[in-house]
Design a protein around this motif. Structure first.
Motif, PDB file in Angstrom:
ATOM      1  N   LEU A 155       0.791  -1.231   0.000  1.00  0.00           N
ATOM      2  CA  LEU A 155       0.000   0.000   0.000  1.00  0.00           C
ATOM      3  C   LEU A 155       0.824   1.281   0.000  1.00  0.00           C
ATOM      4  O   LEU A 155       0.273   2.364  -0.215  1.00  0.00           O
ATOM      5  N   GLY A 156       2.099   1.179   0.272  1.00  0.00           N
ATOM      6  CA  GLY A 156       2.888   2.374   0.485  1.00  0.00           C
ATOM      7  C   GLY A 156       3.006   2.653   1.972  1.00  0.00           C
ATOM      8  O   GLY A 156       2.147   2.256   2.768  1.00  0.00           O
ATOM      9  N   VAL A 157       4.053   3.370   2.356  1.00  0.00           N
ATOM     10  CA  VAL A 157       4.358   3.561   3.780  1.00  0.00           C
ATOM     11  C   VAL A 157       3.242   4.316   4.508  1.00  0.00           C
ATOM     12  O   VAL A 157       2.742   3.870   5.547  1.00  0.00           O
ATOM     13  N   GLY A 158       2.847   5.462   3.979  1.00  0.00           N
ATOM     14  CA  GLY A 158       1.860   6.290   4.682  1.00  0.00           C
ATOM     15  C   GLY A 158       0.531   5.601   4.853  1.00  0.00           C
ATOM     16  O   GLY A 158      -0.031   5.563   5.968  1.00  0.00           O
ATOM     17  N   GLN A 159      -0.011   5.035   3.797  1.00  0.00           N
ATOM     18  CA  GLN A 159      -1.315   4.386   3.872  1.00  0.00           C
ATOM     19  C   GLN A 159      -1.253   3.136   4.743  1.00  0.00           C
ATOM     20  O   GLN A 159      -2.204   2.832   5.484  1.00  0.00           O
ATOM     21  N   ALA A 160      -0.158   2.416   4.682  1.00  0.00           N
ATOM     22  CA  ALA A 160      -0.025   1.206   5.499  1.00  0.00           C
ATOM     23  C   ALA A 160      -0.004   1.548   6.984  1.00  0.00           C
ATOM     24  O   ALA A 160      -0.632   0.866   7.807  1.00  0.00           O
ATOM     25  N   ARG A 161       0.712   2.607   7.345  1.00  0.00           N
ATOM     26  CA  ARG A 161       0.763   2.994   8.755  1.00  0.00           C
ATOM     27  C   ARG A 161      -0.610   3.434   9.261  1.00  0.00           C
ATOM     28  O   ARG A 161      -1.021   3.075  10.371  1.00  0.00           O
ATOM     29  N   LEU A 162      -1.312   4.205   8.425  1.00  0.00           N
ATOM     30  CA  LEU A 162      -2.642   4.658   8.828  1.00  0.00           C
ATOM     31  C   LEU A 162      -3.590   3.480   8.984  1.00  0.00           C
ATOM     32  O   LEU A 162      -4.353   3.404   9.959  1.00  0.00           O
ATOM     33  N   LEU A 163      -3.543   2.539   8.053  1.00  0.00           N
ATOM     34  CA  LEU A 163      -4.408   1.369   8.125  1.00  0.00           C
ATOM     35  C   LEU A 163      -4.102   0.539   9.368  1.00  0.00           C
ATOM     36  O   LEU A 163      -5.008   0.040  10.047  1.00  0.00           O
ATOM     37  N   THR A 164      -2.813   0.383   9.686  1.00  0.00           N
ATOM     38  CA  THR A 164      -2.438  -0.382  10.876  1.00  0.00           C
ATOM     39  C   THR A 164      -2.959   0.274  12.144  1.00  0.00           C
ATOM     40  O   THR A 164      -3.465  -0.406  13.051  1.00  0.00           O
ATOM     41  N   GLU A 165      -2.843   1.596  12.231  1.00  0.00           N
ATOM     42  CA  GLU A 165      -3.361   2.306  13.399  1.00  0.00           C
ATOM     43  C   GLU A 165      -4.863   2.096  13.540  1.00  0.00           C
ATOM     44  O   GLU A 165      -5.365   1.840  14.643  1.00  0.00           O
ATOM     45  N   ARG A 166      -5.567   2.188  12.437  1.00  0.00           N
ATOM     46  CA  ARG A 166      -7.021   1.997  12.500  1.00  0.00           C
ATOM     47  C   ARG A 166      -7.375   0.559  12.857  1.00  0.00           C
ATOM     48  O   ARG A 166      -8.308   0.308  13.621  1.00  0.00           O
ATOM     49  N   ALA A 167      -6.630  -0.390  12.298  1.00  0.00           N
ATOM     50  CA  ALA A 167      -6.902  -1.802  12.588  1.00  0.00           C
ATOM     51  C   ALA A 167      -6.677  -2.124  14.059  1.00  0.00           C
ATOM     52  O   ALA A 167      -7.319  -3.028  14.614  1.00  0.00           O
TER      53      ALA A 167
END
Length: 338
Positions: A155-167
């Motif tokens: 997903l790319g670094v930024g989107q992956a980090r945001l998704l992980t935080e939400r998950a």
């Protein structure tokens, strides 16, 4: 809210509302907490954290109170989510059947999220969902378990980090009103239609005292009071009166509110609810108070400040004016809404 566990409610309104009706809903919810965020066209979020001690209710009961207000005053049915942050509260509301409330306690949030589809997370669009699906990632739990580096490659670094935080159920966003509260309201819905003038008098005293407590808690004073009386046939009467000077002193507010009640000449009216609204609000620090030569006035204000401190520490029912002693014992079935 730093240092305290937050309690956020997200209410879905099962009604098609005009802009004016939606504004009425926001005003009604501000009688519970000043921390109300509009989520148009058919939802609203409340930060109940500071309201719980004030009303001496559990988070779940506080949400039921909000839903009951919507039903009683505007005949609006709602479903709700209750959680420790805005994202989880929204997801809990989305998972609630019409009329129900889903509570996700903070300590249970990870388990609640784990089996849910990744598309339940806010901000997951079709393209992201399809990318994750191609790699067998369908649930929130799978996002939590996958190595961060792998998700970043997808997903790319930024989107992956945001998704992980939400998950993981993280959402630091506060509930932010669009503008400072322009008024405070308090209302009392009686358990049955009331014909007794003495109970009318006690109900108005009770609400004036609540308004005073809230104004002092918010470090504000009010310049005007409005009293609305709702009757058994769903009609209502309203009277407004400016205060002699801006005040948050409960006896001053009570005198003005009782004057409004007298002006309505209710006599044997069948009353269902009372609402007091305080507006023309301003900071108490900048308000001028007329000097009084009566030492009893200073003593009353000192006693009032001490009572407020006791309520903050022990709950709203710890101290109440002597004029409400009978009301506290004899109106236990009345539902204090705000």
């Amino acid at each position: 809210m730093t240092g305290r566990r937050r309690h956020i409610a997200h209410l879905h309104l099962h009604a098609a509302l005009s802009e004016a009706q939606y504004d009425d809903v926001i005003e009604l919810m501000s009688g519970i907490t000043p921390h109300v965020q509009a989520v148009p066209p058919d939802a609203v979020q409340l930060d109940l954290t500071s309201a719980l001690r004030y009303f001496d209710l559990s988070p779940y009961d506080m949400v039921q109170t909000a839903k009951m207000r919507l039903k009683l005053f505007y005949d609006i049915d709602s479903s709700a989510g209750l959680a420790g942050n805005r994202m989880l509260a929204t997801m809990a509301a989305d998972a609630s059947a019409p009329g129900d409330t889903t509570w996700v306690p903070t300590e249970q949030a990870a388990d609640w999220l784990y089996p849910r589809p990744v598309t339940a997370l806010p901000g997951i669009g079709r393209a992201t969902a399809e990318t994750l699906s191609r790699y067998g990632l369908h649930t929130i739990g799978q996002i939590v378990d996958i190595p961060a580096a792998t998700l970043q490659r997808l997903l790319g670094v930024g989107q992956a980090r945001l998704l992980t935080e939400r998950a993981r159920g993280h959402d630091p966003r506060p509930v932010t009103p669009t503008e400072p509260a322009a008024h405070l309201t308090a209302d009392l819905v009686l358990d049955r239609d009331c014909l007794d003038p003495a109970r009318h008098h006690q109900a108005v005293l009770r609400l004036a005292d609540r308004i005073g407590q809230r104004l002092r808690g918010e470090k504000q004073v009010a310049g005007r009071l409005t009293l609305t009386v709702r009757y058994a046939d769903r009609s209502s009467s309203t009277r407004t009166r400016p205060l002699p000077e801006p005040s948050n002193h409960s006896p001053t507010l009570a005198a003005a509110a009782l004057g409004l009640l007298t002006s309505l000449g209710l006599q044997r009216a069948r009353v269902r609810a009372f609402v007091i609204r305080a507006d023309d609000l301003r900071s108490a620090d900048g308000a001028h108070r007329q000097l009084s030569l009566d030492p009893g006035d200073d003593r009353a204000r000192s006693a009032e400040a001490a009572a407020d401190r006791a309520r903050r520490r022990f709950g709203s029912g710890a101290v109440y004016p002597a004029t409400l002693a009978h009301d506290q014992r004899g109106q236990g079935r009345a539902l204090l809404m705000s």
